[in-house]
Design a protein around this motif. Sequence first.
Motif, PDB file in Angstrom:
ATOM      1  N   VAL A   5     -17.805 -39.782  46.396  1.00  0.00           N
ATOM      2  CA  VAL A   5     -16.378 -40.063  46.279  1.00  0.00           C
ATOM      3  C   VAL A   5     -16.011 -41.278  47.127  1.00  0.00           C
ATOM      4  O   VAL A   5     -16.351 -41.327  48.309  1.00  0.00           O
ATOM      5  CB  VAL A   5     -15.550 -38.833  46.720  1.00  0.00           C
ATOM      6  N   GLU A   6     -15.323 -42.226  46.506  1.00  0.00           N
ATOM      7  CA  GLU A   6     -14.799 -43.385  47.229  1.00  0.00           C
ATOM      8  C   GLU A   6     -13.287 -43.214  47.369  1.00  0.00           C
ATOM      9  O   GLU A   6     -12.577 -43.191  46.360  1.00  0.00           O
ATOM     10  CB  GLU A   6     -15.090 -44.677  46.475  1.00  0.00           C
ATOM     11  N   ARG A   7     -12.807 -43.093  48.573  1.00  0.00           N
ATOM     12  CA  ARG A   7     -11.375 -42.913  48.810  1.00  0.00           C
ATOM     13  C   ARG A   7     -10.797 -44.163  49.473  1.00  0.00           C
ATOM     14  O   ARG A   7     -11.226 -44.551  50.559  1.00  0.00           O
ATOM     15  CB  ARG A   7     -11.117 -41.685  49.691  1.00  0.00           C
ATOM     16  N   ASN A   8      -9.828 -44.783  48.793  1.00  0.00           N
ATOM     17  CA  ASN A   8      -9.149 -45.964  49.308  1.00  0.00           C
ATOM     18  C   ASN A   8      -7.756 -45.597  49.787  1.00  0.00           C
ATOM     19  O   ASN A   8      -7.097 -44.733  49.200  1.00  0.00           O
ATOM     20  CB  ASN A   8      -9.028 -47.028  48.214  1.00  0.00           C
ATOM     21  N   GLN A   9      -7.334 -46.254  50.850  1.00  0.00           N
ATOM     22  CA  GLN A   9      -5.995 -46.045  51.377  1.00  0.00           C
ATOM     23  C   GLN A   9      -5.325 -47.400  51.552  1.00  0.00           C
ATOM     24  O   GLN A   9      -5.808 -48.240  52.320  1.00  0.00           O
ATOM     25  CB  GLN A   9      -6.069 -45.338  52.736  1.00  0.00           C
ATOM     26  N   PRO A  10      -4.233 -47.676  50.815  1.00  0.00           N
ATOM     27  CA  PRO A  10      -3.551 -48.968  50.950  1.00  0.00           C
ATOM     28  C   PRO A  10      -3.095 -49.219  52.383  1.00  0.00           C
ATOM     29  O   PRO A  10      -2.678 -48.293  53.085  1.00  0.00           O
ATOM     30  CB  PRO A  10      -2.351 -48.833  49.996  1.00  0.00           C
ATOM     31  N   ASP A  11      -3.164 -50.473  52.801  1.00  0.00           N
ATOM     32  CA  ASP A  11      -2.753 -50.847  54.158  1.00  0.00           C
ATOM     33  C   ASP A  11      -1.231 -51.012  54.184  1.00  0.00           C
ATOM     34  O   ASP A  11      -0.713 -52.112  54.381  1.00  0.00           O
ATOM     35  CB  ASP A  11      -3.460 -52.152  54.537  1.00  0.00           C
ATOM     36  N   ALA A  12      -0.533 -49.888  53.989  1.00  0.00           N
ATOM     37  CA  ALA A  12       0.929 -49.931  53.874  1.00  0.00           C
ATOM     38  C   ALA A  12       1.527 -48.575  54.221  1.00  0.00           C
ATOM     39  O   ALA A  12       0.868 -47.537  54.108  1.00  0.00           O
ATOM     40  CB  ALA A  12       1.325 -50.317  52.448  1.00  0.00           C
ATOM     41  N   ASP A  13       2.789 -48.615  54.661  1.00  0.00           N
ATOM     42  CA  ASP A  13       3.531 -47.368  54.846  1.00  0.00           C
ATOM     43  C   ASP A  13       3.757 -46.732  53.486  1.00  0.00           C
ATOM     44  O   ASP A  13       4.090 -47.418  52.515  1.00  0.00           O
ATOM     45  CB  ASP A  13       4.880 -47.643  55.511  1.00  0.00           C
TER      46      ASP A  13
END
Length: 432
Positions: free
Chosen positions: A97-105
Amino acid sequence: MQFKDQIDFIKQHMKRNKLRVATTILAATMGCAFLIVLASIGFGLHQTITDDVLDNNLVTEIEVAGKTDGETELSSADIPEEELEAIRKMDHVAAVVERNQPDADTQIIIGERNTYSRAILSSMQEEKKAGFALSDGQMPTKPTEVIVGFHLAERLLTEEEMKKEADGEEVQGFAGNLIGQTIELKLTPYTNEGGDAAEASSWEFVVTGIAKEPAKDWMTDTSVYADSSWAPVFNEELGLEQGHKNILVYADDLQDVGGITNALKEDGYYVYSVTEELGAMSVFFNALKAGLIFVGTIAVLIASIGIFNTMTMAVTERTREIGVMKAIGAKPKLIRKLFLMESAAIGIIGTVLAVAIAYGISVLANWLIPIIILSSLGEEDMGEISIVISTIPWQLVVIASAISIGVAMVSGWRPARKATQIDVIQALRQEM
């Protein structure tokens, strides 16, 4: 002499010296019980910490932090897709699993209610293979569908409810069912290239499922899980580079985690799994348990002095009796056997009583000590916290029994040997 007669012979002597034999058995019991109870604390603490680690981690999960080939260092975000595909094809790998998290609130809005959250972008198919658990609803089948965290609904508050919560009042949050609801996902970059406040962008999604409640009651999950295809869309719209990326490898079973972890390490990957933590803890606790068993064995050795004295006295008191036995043809081997059987009987009786007492103390400790801890902390309920002070596995019982009975027989060996060396004529001359 038949075996039954040998047993009767031992019983008769033990009955004639009830008090001395009873105190010797008591000493053996206390020594063996001390050994078991002391070592059981090590086993109990090991179980408590192991259970805590397993409760706070998905046991089949292996986190990949990066890779090196000896010259080049790659972060998890830079690992090529073809290498991840190779990992997927490894034996006993259920999913990668590749989990990405945007660099944003991240803010979730539904009507007048909103809350801050975090957006996790992942392949829903891989999440399903990995065993992503839902408390309600179903996995998304379209890119516009999402899963929300278990606590998201209760954290969706109006402005008025936020003020009440700030004043210490209890608020309810979103009272309805989020499944089927359309939510607004609002992302605001932390800063733009000039360092000025960045503009936010919003997207709408339909909720199809609610994630399973976290293992611990102090954990709060307000995340939104969306399809990984949104990562380039968010980055382009917000002018962001690739955000935080986690790569998680899931094994078919806990027993396969160690093998996969070692294989990935050999290929140059930086990995972490629950087996790493459990392995380090096992080394420490195995050393602790061995130390506690050693200390407990000293208590058994001290108790063996009583057995030695009892058997030595038995030989002295029964000198004439031993002489009569030798005169009628009893062989030294039989005489030695009788005294060894008597010392073994003391050890066996003491061990059986010790095991029963140790189990009783273990149950009492597991019930009473947590209550004392709660009282000292001013708490009334342990909640999700489970503390095991003492646990007695069968292996510990076997080890303690072997030590206790073995020491008892060794303690009786010299008196038994002395009994075979008694001179028949001098023994018969001895007054009754």
